[in-house]
Design an enzyme around this catalytic site. Structure first.
Site, mmCIF file in Angstrom:
data_model
loop_
_atom_site.group_PDB
_atom_site.id
_atom_site.type_symbol
_atom_site.label_atom_id
_atom_site.label_comp_id
_atom_site.label_asym_id
_atom_site.label_seq_id
_atom_site.Cartn_x
_atom_site.Cartn_y
_atom_site.Cartn_z
ATOM 1 N N GLN A 1 15.368 -13.284 -2.274
ATOM 2 C CA GLN A 1 15.085 -14.721 -2.375
ATOM 3 C C GLN A 1 15.491 -15.427 -1.076
ATOM 4 O O GLN A 1 16.593 -15.233 -0.563
ATOM 5 C CB GLN A 1 15.835 -15.310 -3.580
ATOM 6 C CG GLN A 1 15.493 -16.753 -3.882
ATOM 7 C CD GLN A 1 14.036 -16.982 -4.282
ATOM 8 O OE1 GLN A 1 13.406 -16.101 -4.850
ATOM 9 N NE2 GLN A 1 13.510 -18.143 -3.982
ATOM 10 N N ASP B 1 6.704 -9.344 -1.937
ATOM 11 C CA ASP B 1 6.597 -10.684 -1.363
ATOM 12 C C ASP B 1 5.618 -10.707 -0.196
ATOM 13 O O ASP B 1 5.205 -11.786 0.251
ATOM 14 C CB ASP B 1 7.971 -11.130 -0.837
ATOM 15 C CG ASP B 1 8.607 -12.196 -1.704
ATOM 16 O OD1 ASP B 1 7.871 -12.951 -2.345
ATOM 17 O OD2 ASP B 1 9.848 -12.262 -1.711
ATOM 18 N N LYS C 1 11.765 -15.981 -12.385
ATOM 19 C CA LYS C 1 11.088 -14.734 -12.021
ATOM 20 C C LYS C 1 11.549 -13.594 -12.933
ATOM 21 O O LYS C 1 10.730 -12.816 -13.434
ATOM 22 C CB LYS C 1 11.367 -14.389 -10.544
ATOM 23 C CG LYS C 1 10.646 -15.309 -9.574
ATOM 24 C CD LYS C 1 11.105 -15.135 -8.122
ATOM 25 C CE LYS C 1 10.411 -16.141 -7.219
ATOM 26 N NZ LYS C 1 10.830 -16.092 -5.812
HETATM 27 N N1 GUN Z 1 11.695 -18.920 -1.392
HETATM 28 C C1 GUN Z 1 10.713 -19.832 -1.623
HETATM 29 N N2 GUN Z 1 9.570 -19.214 -1.955
HETATM 30 C C2 GUN Z 1 9.827 -17.890 -1.946
HETATM 31 C C3 GUN Z 1 9.027 -16.733 -2.219
HETATM 32 O O1 GUN Z 1 7.826 -16.794 -2.532
HETATM 33 N N3 GUN Z 1 9.667 -15.536 -2.112
HETATM 34 C C4 GUN Z 1 10.980 -15.442 -1.745
HETATM 35 N N4 GUN Z 1 11.510 -14.236 -1.648
HETATM 36 N N5 GUN Z 1 11.735 -16.489 -1.482
HETATM 37 C C5 GUN Z 1 11.157 -17.701 -1.589
#
Ligand code: GUN
Length: 291
Positions: A97, A120, A53
């Site tokens: 995350q 998110d 990311k």
């Molecule tokens: N863990 C797995 N997928 C995601 C996501 O799309 N966003 C976040 N913040 N954590 C995750």
């Protein structure tokens, strides 16, 4: 029938080229889009996702801040860091995350993220807006799936869509998006009886469970569109989706590969949401200056 490949990697690459131009235009207006990624603990899969990311942000010319904290961090300190990011004008998007280490109250941490910076789409305000069919920030993975479907000209309207998995990250928001797009939606989960009887009715089948190759050809209607959200690491180190790709490809009309399907779209949508947040901030500050 051999299904065509829904090539998320190629589509995401094209989108990211457009993002670079949008980022440059926003930077010229004094709002270079900025994303903060908060990682608590040492989950190896999360470390890889966060690295990808941050790299994507940098490639697009965005500002990024990567905050890594040990699993032993007092949750109150994590919330303080998030509150500081809420106030930081360089940061337009904040991503915590998931999963967080076990001792954390995930809902409390997510609630600390400003709804305006919640790229998110996990804040209750944004979840509520999506549930009402009037979304603001849409969670990145289901948003990426919708873009994949649209890019192949796949009609959701009137289709029978079946989602396997009811997580807050994928299954539930996916159901709301497909419902808003006029599909007839069924959500299956670990307590569903006779899963195959549901999946076999699907025109669009979304697998988001986290169990390698659990969707087999006999569970898929001929000609169905099969979207594989699973990313499972096998003992041999290889990545594998929730769909048994080789057998299902012979039955479906479209299928996403793993890797190279939904995963790159998730990252692209994170950039899109962060650019959108920066655009809103630019408009707000220009309105303020114009007053
Ligand atoms: N863990 C797995 N997928 C995601 C996501 O799309 N966003 C976040 N913040 N954590 C995750």
């Amino acid at each position: 029938m051999t299904a065509s490949i829904l090539d998320g990697k190629a589509i995401a690459q094209r989108l990211r080229a457009q993002f670079r131009d949008q980022v440059a235009a926003l930077a010229a207006r004094g709002q270079r889009p900025g994303l903060a990624v908060v990682l608590v603990g040492e989950n190896p899969a999360s470390q890889v996702y966060v690295r990808n990311k941050v790299a994507a942000c940098e490639e697009a010319g965005m500002f990024s801040e990567n905050i890594v904290l040990p699993a032993s961090t007092d949750p109150a300190r994590v919330i303080e860091r998030i509150e500081a990011l809420n106030r930081d004008p360089r940061i337009h998007g904040i991503l915590v995350q998931l999963p967080l280490p076990r001792q954390y109250d995930e809902a409390a941490v997510l609630a600390a993220v400003s709804a305006q910076k919640d790229v998110d789409g996990f804040h209750t305000e944004n979840v509520g807006a999506l549930a009402l069919g009037n979304p603001r920030f849409i969670p990145c993975t289901p948003k990426g799936v919708m873009v994949l479907l649209q890019s192949a000209g796949i009609q959701s309207r009137g289709s029978d869509a079946v989602i396997v998995g009811r997580s807050n990250i994928v299954g539930r928001p996916m159901a709301r998006l497909l419902l808003t797009a006029d599909a007839t939606v069924t959500v299956c989960h670990s307590r569903t009886r006779d899963l195959a009887s549901h999946t076999r009715r699907a025109d669009i089948l979304v697998a988001a469970v986290g169990r390698p190759a659990m969707i087999t050809a006999d569970m898929v209607k001929p000609g169905a569109v099969v979207i594989d959200v699973g990313i499972n690491r096998l003992a041999n180190g290889k990545l594998c989706g929730d769909v048994d790709f080789a057998s299902v490809r012979a039955v479906a009309s479209w299928i996403t590969p793993v890797p190279g399907g939904v995963g790159p779209m998730t990252i692209a949508m994170l950039l899109a949401n962060t650019i959108e947040a920066a655009q809103q901030a630019a408009e707000q500050s220009e309105r303020f200056l114009g007053d």
